[in-house]
Design an enzyme around this catalytic site. Sequence first.
Site, PDB file in Angstrom:
ATOM      1  N   TYR A  47       0.660  -1.251   0.039  1.00 32.14           N
ATOM      2  CA  TYR A  47      -0.128  -0.063  -0.005  1.00 32.14           C
ATOM      3  C   TYR A  47       1.002   1.296  -0.116  1.00 32.14           C
ATOM      4  CZ  TYR A  47      -3.666   3.054   1.880  1.00 32.14           C
ATOM      5  OH  TYR A  47      -4.626   4.145   1.963  1.00 32.14           O
TER       6      TYR A  47
ATOM      7  N   LYS B  99       0.789   4.212  -2.732  1.00 32.22           N
ATOM      8  CA  LYS B  99       0.488   5.605  -2.471  1.00 32.22           C
ATOM      9  C   LYS B  99       1.522   6.652  -2.556  1.00 32.22           C
ATOM     10  CE  LYS B  99      -3.884   5.119  -1.153  1.00 32.22           C
ATOM     11  NZ  LYS B  99      -4.870   5.591  -2.118  1.00 32.22           N
TER      12      LYS B  99
HETATM   13  P1  NAD Z   1     -13.612   2.378   1.537  1.00 36.73           P
HETATM   14  O1  NAD Z   1     -13.327   0.921   1.375  1.00 36.73           O
HETATM   15  O2  NAD Z   1     -14.932   3.023   2.309  1.00 36.73           O
HETATM   16  O3  NAD Z   1     -13.600   3.055   0.037  1.00 36.73           O
HETATM   17  C1  NAD Z   1     -12.867   2.682  -1.116  1.00 36.73           C
HETATM   18  C2  NAD Z   1     -13.959   2.429  -2.000  1.00 36.73           C
HETATM   19  O4  NAD Z   1     -13.304   1.965  -3.296  1.00 36.73           O
HETATM   20  C3  NAD Z   1     -15.052   1.319  -1.833  1.00 36.73           C
HETATM   21  O5  NAD Z   1     -16.327   1.554  -1.978  1.00 36.73           O
HETATM   22  C4  NAD Z   1     -14.588   0.164  -2.930  1.00 36.73           C
HETATM   23  O6  NAD Z   1     -15.618  -0.582  -3.265  1.00 36.73           O
HETATM   24  C5  NAD Z   1     -14.075   0.924  -4.294  1.00 36.73           C
HETATM   25  N1  NAD Z   1     -13.143  -0.003  -4.953  1.00 36.73           N
HETATM   26  C6  NAD Z   1     -12.000  -0.656  -4.554  1.00 36.73           C
HETATM   27  N2  NAD Z   1     -11.338  -1.055  -5.804  1.00 36.73           N
HETATM   28  C7  NAD Z   1     -12.103  -0.658  -6.618  1.00 36.73           C
HETATM   29  C8  NAD Z   1     -11.927  -0.661  -8.078  1.00 36.73           C
HETATM   30  N3  NAD Z   1     -11.007  -1.618  -8.500  1.00 36.73           N
HETATM   31  N4  NAD Z   1     -12.465   0.152  -8.837  1.00 36.73           N
HETATM   32  C9  NAD Z   1     -13.713   0.762  -8.526  1.00 36.73           C
HETATM   33  N5  NAD Z   1     -13.707   0.950  -7.224  1.00 36.73           N
HETATM   34  C10 NAD Z   1     -13.251   0.123  -6.107  1.00 36.73           C
HETATM   35  O7  NAD Z   1     -12.326   3.246   2.075  1.00 36.73           O
HETATM   36  P2  NAD Z   1     -11.986   4.739   2.374  1.00 36.73           P
HETATM   37  O8  NAD Z   1     -11.268   4.936   3.510  1.00 36.73           O
HETATM   38  O9  NAD Z   1     -13.149   5.645   2.117  1.00 36.73           O
HETATM   39  O10 NAD Z   1     -10.723   5.052   1.000  1.00 36.73           O
HETATM   40  C11 NAD Z   1     -10.814   6.000  -0.002  1.00 36.73           C
HETATM   41  C12 NAD Z   1      -9.494   6.351  -0.358  1.00 36.73           C
HETATM   42  O11 NAD Z   1      -8.777   6.940   0.694  1.00 36.73           O
HETATM   43  C13 NAD Z   1      -8.686   4.801  -0.658  1.00 36.73           C
HETATM   44  O12 NAD Z   1      -7.763   5.377  -1.710  1.00 36.73           O
HETATM   45  C14 NAD Z   1      -7.809   4.806   0.591  1.00 36.73           C
HETATM   46  O13 NAD Z   1      -6.727   4.107   0.347  1.00 36.73           O
HETATM   47  C15 NAD Z   1      -7.548   6.223   0.880  1.00 36.73           C
HETATM   48  N6  NAD Z   1      -7.020   6.552   2.457  1.00 36.73           N
HETATM   49  C16 NAD Z   1      -7.895   6.270   3.232  1.00 36.73           C
HETATM   50  C17 NAD Z   1      -7.752   6.384   4.679  1.00 36.73           C
HETATM   51  C18 NAD Z   1      -8.655   6.396   5.889  1.00 36.73           C
HETATM   52  O14 NAD Z   1      -8.070   6.722   7.010  1.00 36.73           O
HETATM   53  N7  NAD Z   1      -9.674   6.028   5.428  1.00 36.73           N
HETATM   54  C19 NAD Z   1      -6.277   6.875   5.058  1.00 36.73           C
HETATM   55  C20 NAD Z   1      -5.385   7.192   3.974  1.00 36.73           C
HETATM   56  C21 NAD Z   1      -5.869   7.045   2.448  1.00 36.73           C
END
Ligand code: NAD
Length: 301
Positions: free
Chosen positions: A165, A169
Amino acid sequence: MSIRFDGKVAIVTGAGGGLGRSHALELARRGAKVVVNDLGGSRDGSGGSSDAANKVVEEIKALGGEAIANGSSVTDDAGVAHMVKQTMDTFGRIDILINNAGILRDKSFSKMEIADFQLVVDVHLMGTVKPTKAVWQIMRDQGYGRIMVTTSSTGLYGNFGQTNYGAAKLGVVGFINTLKLEGQKDNIRCNALAPVAYTRMTSDLMPPEAEKMLSPESVTPGVMFLVSEDAPTGMILCAGAGVFAAARMEESEGVFLGGDDLSAEKVAANWEKISDFSNAAPYFMGGEQTGKFFKLATGGK
Ligand code: NAD
Protein backbone atom coordinates in the site's frame (compact mmCIF):
# COMPACT_ATOMS: atom_id res chain seq x y z
CA MET A 1 -16.16 33.57 -1.63
CA SER A 2 -18.25 30.43 -2.02
CA ILE A 3 -16.90 27.42 -3.90
CA ARG A 4 -19.37 26.21 -6.52
CA PHE A 5 -19.23 23.63 -9.30
CA ASP A 6 -22.24 24.68 -11.39
CA GLY A 7 -21.82 23.47 -14.97
CA LYS A 8 -18.88 21.26 -13.97
CA VAL A 9 -18.74 17.49 -14.37
CA ALA A 10 -16.86 15.32 -11.89
CA ILE A 11 -15.90 11.65 -11.80
CA VAL A 12 -15.24 10.20 -8.34
CA THR A 13 -13.81 6.67 -8.29
CA GLY A 14 -14.64 4.36 -5.40
CA ALA A 15 -17.52 6.66 -4.46
CA GLY A 16 -19.92 3.94 -3.29
CA GLY A 17 -18.91 4.45 0.35
CA GLY A 18 -16.49 6.09 2.77
CA LEU A 19 -14.53 9.13 1.61
CA GLY A 20 -15.52 8.88 -2.07
CA ARG A 21 -19.23 8.98 -1.22
CA SER A 22 -18.71 12.05 0.95
CA HIS A 23 -16.74 13.82 -1.84
CA ALA A 24 -19.41 12.91 -4.43
CA LEU A 25 -22.31 14.16 -2.28
CA GLU A 26 -20.59 17.46 -1.51
CA LEU A 27 -19.69 18.05 -5.17
CA ALA A 28 -23.35 17.50 -6.06
CA ARG A 29 -24.54 19.80 -3.25
CA ARG A 30 -22.27 22.46 -4.74
CA GLY A 31 -23.75 22.09 -8.22
CA ALA A 32 -21.55 19.52 -10.00
CA LYS A 33 -22.91 16.71 -12.14
CA VAL A 34 -21.33 13.60 -10.69
CA VAL A 35 -20.30 10.21 -12.01
CA VAL A 36 -20.31 7.82 -9.06
CA ASN A 37 -17.90 5.01 -9.86
CA ASP A 38 -17.61 1.96 -7.64
CA LEU A 39 -16.81 -1.65 -8.27
CA GLY A 40 -18.69 -2.55 -5.09
CA GLY A 41 -16.26 -5.27 -4.02
CA SER A 42 -15.04 -6.22 -0.54
CA ARG A 43 -12.26 -4.44 1.33
CA ASP A 44 -9.60 -6.79 -0.10
CA GLY A 45 -10.78 -6.16 -3.65
CA SER A 46 -12.74 -9.38 -4.21
CA GLY A 47 -16.27 -9.52 -5.64
CA GLY A 48 -18.28 -6.66 -7.13
CA SER A 49 -21.77 -5.18 -7.54
CA SER A 50 -23.16 -1.90 -8.83
CA ASP A 51 -25.45 -1.52 -5.76
CA ALA A 52 -23.01 0.73 -3.89
CA ALA A 53 -22.73 3.25 -6.75
CA ASN A 54 -26.49 3.16 -7.43
CA LYS A 55 -27.27 3.93 -3.79
CA VAL A 56 -25.10 7.05 -3.79
CA VAL A 57 -26.69 8.19 -7.06
CA GLU A 58 -30.08 7.87 -5.36
CA GLU A 59 -28.82 9.95 -2.41
CA ILE A 60 -27.60 12.67 -4.79
CA LYS A 61 -30.92 12.68 -6.68
CA ALA A 62 -32.76 12.96 -3.36
CA LEU A 63 -30.78 16.15 -2.72
CA GLY A 64 -31.93 17.48 -6.08
CA GLY A 65 -28.56 16.83 -7.73
CA GLU A 66 -27.58 15.12 -10.99
CA ALA A 67 -25.58 11.90 -11.03
CA ILE A 68 -25.05 8.62 -12.84
CA ALA A 69 -23.60 5.35 -11.57
CA ASN A 70 -20.71 3.40 -13.07
CA GLY A 71 -19.69 -0.02 -11.81
CA SER A 72 -16.36 -0.41 -13.64
CA SER A 73 -13.14 -1.37 -11.97
CA VAL A 74 -10.53 1.39 -12.22
CA THR A 75 -8.01 -1.28 -13.21
CA ASP A 76 -9.99 -2.48 -16.22
CA ASP A 77 -9.07 -0.73 -19.48
CA ALA A 78 -12.41 -1.39 -21.18
CA GLY A 79 -14.31 -0.45 -18.01
CA VAL A 80 -12.44 2.85 -17.65
CA ALA A 81 -13.01 3.65 -21.34
CA HIS A 82 -16.72 2.90 -20.83
CA MET A 83 -16.87 5.16 -17.74
CA VAL A 84 -15.39 8.07 -19.68
CA LYS A 85 -17.63 7.46 -22.72
CA GLN A 86 -20.70 7.23 -20.46
CA THR A 87 -19.69 10.56 -18.85
CA MET A 88 -19.14 12.31 -22.18
CA ASP A 89 -22.35 10.89 -23.69
CA THR A 90 -24.40 11.97 -20.66
CA PHE A 91 -22.80 15.25 -19.58
CA GLY A 92 -20.52 16.28 -22.51
CA ARG A 93 -17.39 17.26 -20.56
CA ILE A 94 -15.14 16.21 -17.65
CA ASP A 95 -13.75 18.92 -15.39
CA ILE A 96 -12.80 17.01 -12.26
CA LEU A 97 -11.38 13.56 -11.64
CA ILE A 98 -11.06 12.37 -8.06
CA ASN A 99 -9.02 9.17 -7.92
CA ASN A 100 -10.16 7.64 -4.65
CA ALA A 101 -10.84 3.91 -5.16
CA GLY A 102 -8.77 1.60 -3.03
CA ILE A 103 -8.33 -1.72 -1.25
CA LEU A 104 -6.07 -3.21 1.41
CA ARG A 105 -4.12 -6.47 1.61
CA ASP A 106 -2.08 -5.92 4.77
CA LYS A 107 0.65 -8.36 5.83
CA SER A 108 4.21 -8.00 7.05
CA PHE A 109 6.60 -8.12 4.08
CA SER A 110 7.96 -11.53 5.07
CA LYS A 111 4.45 -13.03 4.83
CA MET A 112 3.25 -11.05 1.83
CA GLU A 113 2.68 -12.87 -1.44
CA ILE A 114 3.79 -11.00 -4.56
CA ALA A 115 0.18 -11.33 -5.81
CA ASP A 116 -1.05 -9.24 -2.82
CA PHE A 117 1.61 -6.64 -3.56
CA GLN A 118 0.75 -6.56 -7.27
CA LEU A 119 -3.01 -6.22 -6.75
CA VAL A 120 -2.65 -3.29 -4.34
CA VAL A 121 -0.25 -1.51 -6.73
CA ASP A 122 -2.65 -2.23 -9.61
CA VAL A 123 -5.69 -0.76 -7.84
CA HIS A 124 -4.08 2.30 -6.24
CA LEU A 125 -1.40 3.24 -8.77
CA MET A 126 -2.60 1.89 -12.12
CA GLY A 127 -6.20 2.49 -10.98
CA THR A 128 -5.22 6.16 -10.76
CA VAL A 129 -3.13 6.25 -13.93
CA LYS A 130 -5.78 4.63 -16.17
CA PRO A 131 -8.72 6.98 -15.42
CA THR A 132 -6.33 9.95 -15.55
CA LYS A 133 -5.01 8.89 -18.95
CA ALA A 134 -8.59 8.43 -20.18
CA VAL A 135 -9.62 12.01 -19.25
CA TRP A 136 -6.30 13.74 -19.96
CA GLN A 137 -6.84 14.67 -23.62
CA ILE A 138 -10.43 15.76 -22.87
CA MET A 139 -9.15 18.14 -20.18
CA ARG A 140 -6.36 19.41 -22.47
CA ASP A 141 -8.88 20.13 -25.24
CA GLN A 142 -11.13 21.96 -22.75
CA GLY A 143 -8.17 23.94 -21.35
CA TYR A 144 -9.43 23.04 -17.88
CA GLY A 145 -8.98 20.13 -15.52
CA ARG A 146 -8.68 19.37 -11.83
CA ILE A 147 -7.22 16.00 -10.88
CA MET A 148 -6.87 14.67 -7.36
CA VAL A 149 -5.08 11.51 -6.32
CA THR A 150 -5.43 9.90 -2.91
CA THR A 151 -2.21 9.15 -1.10
CA SER A 152 -1.77 8.15 2.55
CA SER A 153 0.41 8.76 5.58
CA THR A 154 1.59 5.18 4.93
CA GLY A 155 3.04 6.26 1.57
CA LEU A 156 4.49 9.47 2.98
CA TYR A 157 5.86 8.06 6.25
CA GLY A 158 5.28 4.26 6.51
CA ASN A 159 3.10 1.84 8.47
CA PHE A 160 3.81 -1.70 9.64
CA GLY A 161 2.25 -4.35 7.38
CA GLN A 162 1.63 -2.01 4.43
CA THR A 163 4.68 -2.20 2.12
CA ASN A 164 2.38 -2.82 -0.87
CA TYR A 165 0.00 0.00 0.00
CA GLY A 166 2.81 2.43 0.91
CA ALA A 167 4.66 1.81 -2.37
CA ALA A 168 1.47 2.38 -4.37
CA LYS A 169 0.47 5.45 -2.36
CA LEU A 170 3.81 7.20 -2.80
CA GLY A 171 3.64 6.14 -6.46
CA VAL A 172 0.61 8.39 -7.00
CA VAL A 173 2.55 11.34 -5.57
CA GLY A 174 5.42 10.66 -8.00
CA PHE A 175 2.79 10.52 -10.73
CA ILE A 176 1.37 13.99 -10.03
CA ASN A 177 4.83 15.52 -9.46
CA THR A 178 5.34 15.28 -13.22
CA LEU A 179 1.69 15.49 -14.28
CA LYS A 180 1.40 18.93 -12.64
CA LEU A 181 4.21 20.15 -14.95
CA GLU A 182 2.70 18.64 -18.08
CA GLY A 183 -0.76 20.00 -17.26
CA GLN A 184 0.31 23.57 -16.48
CA LYS A 185 -0.10 25.09 -19.94
CA ASP A 186 -3.61 23.67 -20.31
CA ASN A 187 -4.82 24.79 -16.87
CA ILE A 188 -4.87 21.27 -15.49
CA ARG A 189 -4.00 21.22 -11.80
CA CYS A 190 -3.04 18.07 -9.95
CA ASN A 191 -2.97 17.57 -6.19
CA ALA A 192 -2.86 14.77 -3.65
CA LEU A 193 -4.95 14.16 -0.54
CA ALA A 194 -3.63 12.22 2.45
CA PRO A 195 -6.82 11.58 4.46
CA VAL A 196 -7.54 10.01 7.82
CA ALA A 197 -11.12 8.82 8.26
CA TYR A 198 -13.17 6.15 9.95
CA THR A 199 -14.46 4.04 7.03
CA ARG A 200 -14.86 0.41 6.07
CA MET A 201 -11.15 0.44 5.26
CA THR A 202 -10.04 1.56 8.73
CA SER A 203 -12.91 0.72 11.13
CA ASP A 204 -11.12 -2.31 12.61
CA LEU A 205 -7.87 -0.35 13.00
CA MET A 206 -9.48 2.46 15.02
CA PRO A 207 -11.40 2.60 18.32
CA PRO A 208 -15.20 3.03 17.87
CA GLU A 209 -15.01 6.47 19.59
CA ALA A 210 -13.02 7.64 16.54
CA GLU A 211 -16.05 7.26 14.27
CA LYS A 212 -17.60 10.65 14.99
CA MET A 213 -14.39 12.67 15.10
CA LEU A 214 -12.83 11.04 12.03
CA SER A 215 -15.84 11.31 9.73
CA PRO A 216 -15.22 11.43 5.96
CA GLU A 217 -17.20 14.71 6.05
CA SER A 218 -14.38 16.25 8.09
CA VAL A 219 -11.97 15.60 5.18
CA THR A 220 -14.14 16.53 2.18
CA PRO A 221 -13.97 20.37 2.54
CA GLY A 222 -10.24 20.14 1.74
CA VAL A 223 -11.05 18.11 -1.37
CA MET A 224 -13.54 20.74 -2.55
CA PHE A 225 -10.75 23.33 -2.46
CA LEU A 226 -8.25 21.01 -4.24
CA VAL A 227 -10.62 20.55 -7.20
CA SER A 228 -11.95 24.12 -7.32
CA GLU A 229 -11.20 26.88 -9.86
CA ASP A 230 -8.67 28.39 -7.46
CA ALA A 231 -6.92 25.12 -6.62
CA PRO A 232 -3.18 25.09 -6.12
CA THR A 233 -1.11 22.54 -8.06
CA GLY A 234 1.38 19.91 -6.95
CA MET A 235 0.33 20.06 -3.30
CA ILE A 236 -0.22 17.27 -0.79
CA LEU A 237 -3.08 18.10 1.57
CA CYS A 238 -3.29 16.05 4.77
CA ALA A 239 -6.76 16.06 6.33
CA GLY A 240 -8.64 14.38 9.15
CA ALA A 241 -10.89 15.23 12.11
CA GLY A 242 -11.23 18.78 10.76
CA VAL A 243 -7.45 19.31 10.82
CA PHE A 244 -5.71 20.36 7.60
CA ALA A 245 -1.96 20.40 6.95
CA ALA A 246 0.29 20.40 3.88
CA ALA A 247 3.12 17.90 3.34
CA ARG A 248 6.09 18.18 0.97
CA MET A 249 9.39 16.62 0.10
CA GLU A 250 12.42 18.69 0.79
CA GLU A 251 16.14 18.29 0.48
CA SER A 252 18.95 19.40 2.79
CA GLU A 253 21.22 22.14 1.50
CA GLY A 254 23.95 19.60 0.74
CA VAL A 255 27.71 19.85 0.84
CA PHE A 256 30.40 19.69 -1.88
CA LEU A 257 32.95 17.10 -0.81
CA GLY A 258 35.52 17.66 -3.56
CA GLY A 259 36.19 16.30 -7.03
CA ASP A 260 39.24 14.02 -7.16
CA ASP A 261 39.60 12.99 -3.56
CA LEU A 262 36.06 11.68 -2.87
CA SER A 263 35.70 8.62 -0.71
CA ALA A 264 33.07 6.72 1.25
CA GLU A 265 34.91 7.78 4.42
CA LYS A 266 34.46 11.45 3.48
CA VAL A 267 30.70 10.87 3.10
CA ALA A 268 30.62 9.17 6.50
CA ALA A 269 32.67 11.93 8.14
CA ASN A 270 30.29 14.57 6.74
CA TRP A 271 27.03 12.76 7.46
CA GLU A 272 25.89 15.35 9.97
CA LYS A 273 26.26 18.19 7.42
CA ILE A 274 24.72 16.10 4.60
CA SER A 275 21.66 15.33 6.70
CA ASP A 276 21.30 18.76 8.29
CA PHE A 277 17.79 19.89 7.38
CA SER A 278 18.02 23.32 8.96
CA ASN A 279 18.30 24.99 5.51
CA ALA A 280 16.25 22.40 3.63
CA ALA A 281 14.24 23.47 0.57
CA PRO A 282 11.49 21.95 -1.59
CA TYR A 283 11.73 21.84 -5.39
CA PHE A 284 9.00 22.19 -7.99
CA MET A 285 10.86 19.94 -10.46
CA GLY A 286 13.88 17.63 -10.54
CA GLY A 287 16.03 19.99 -12.63
CA GLU A 288 16.16 22.49 -9.76
CA GLN A 289 18.12 19.92 -7.76
CA THR A 290 20.64 19.46 -10.59
CA GLY A 291 21.04 23.25 -10.70
CA LYS A 292 21.91 23.29 -7.01
CA PHE A 293 24.47 20.51 -7.49
CA PHE A 294 26.22 22.53 -10.25
CA LYS A 295 26.18 25.60 -8.07
CA LEU A 296 27.72 23.88 -5.05
CA ALA A 297 30.28 22.00 -7.17
CA THR A 298 31.46 25.22 -8.84
CA GLY A 299 31.79 27.18 -5.63
CA GLY A 300 28.38 28.86 -5.72
CA LYS A 301 28.78 30.60 -9.13
P1 NAD B 1 -13.60 2.46 1.50
O1 NAD B 1 -13.24 1.01 1.48
O2 NAD B 1 -14.80 2.89 2.28
O3 NAD B 1 -13.78 3.03 0.02
C1 NAD B 1 -13.05 2.57 -1.07
C2 NAD B 1 -14.02 2.33 -2.21
O4 NAD B 1 -13.28 1.97 -3.38
C3 NAD B 1 -14.98 1.17 -1.91
O5 NAD B 1 -16.33 1.62 -2.03
C4 NAD B 1 -14.63 0.13 -2.96
O6 NAD B 1 -15.74 -0.63 -3.43
C5 NAD B 1 -14.02 0.98 -4.06
N1 NAD B 1 -13.11 0.21 -4.93
C6 NAD B 1 -12.17 -0.67 -4.55
N2 NAD B 1 -11.53 -1.17 -5.62
C7 NAD B 1 -12.10 -0.60 -6.71
C8 NAD B 1 -11.87 -0.70 -8.10
N3 NAD B 1 -10.94 -1.53 -8.59
N4 NAD B 1 -12.62 0.05 -8.94
C9 NAD B 1 -13.57 0.89 -8.46
N5 NAD B 1 -13.84 1.02 -7.14
C10 NAD B 1 -13.12 0.29 -6.28
O7 NAD B 1 -12.29 3.22 2.02
P2 NAD B 1 -11.96 4.78 2.25
O8 NAD B 1 -11.31 4.87 3.56
O9 NAD B 1 -13.12 5.64 1.93
O10 NAD B 1 -10.80 4.98 1.16
C11 NAD B 1 -10.84 5.93 0.11
C12 NAD B 1 -9.42 6.24 -0.31
O11 NAD B 1 -8.74 6.91 0.75
C13 NAD B 1 -8.57 5.01 -0.64
O12 NAD B 1 -7.74 5.30 -1.75
C14 NAD B 1 -7.74 4.83 0.60
O13 NAD B 1 -6.55 4.12 0.35
C15 NAD B 1 -7.50 6.27 0.99
N6 NAD B 1 -7.11 6.47 2.38
C16 NAD B 1 -8.00 6.28 3.39
C17 NAD B 1 -7.60 6.51 4.70
C18 NAD B 1 -8.55 6.36 5.83
O14 NAD B 1 -8.14 6.66 6.98
N7 NAD B 1 -9.78 5.93 5.61
C19 NAD B 1 -6.27 6.88 4.97
C20 NAD B 1 -5.40 7.08 3.93
C21 NAD B 1 -5.83 6.88 2.62
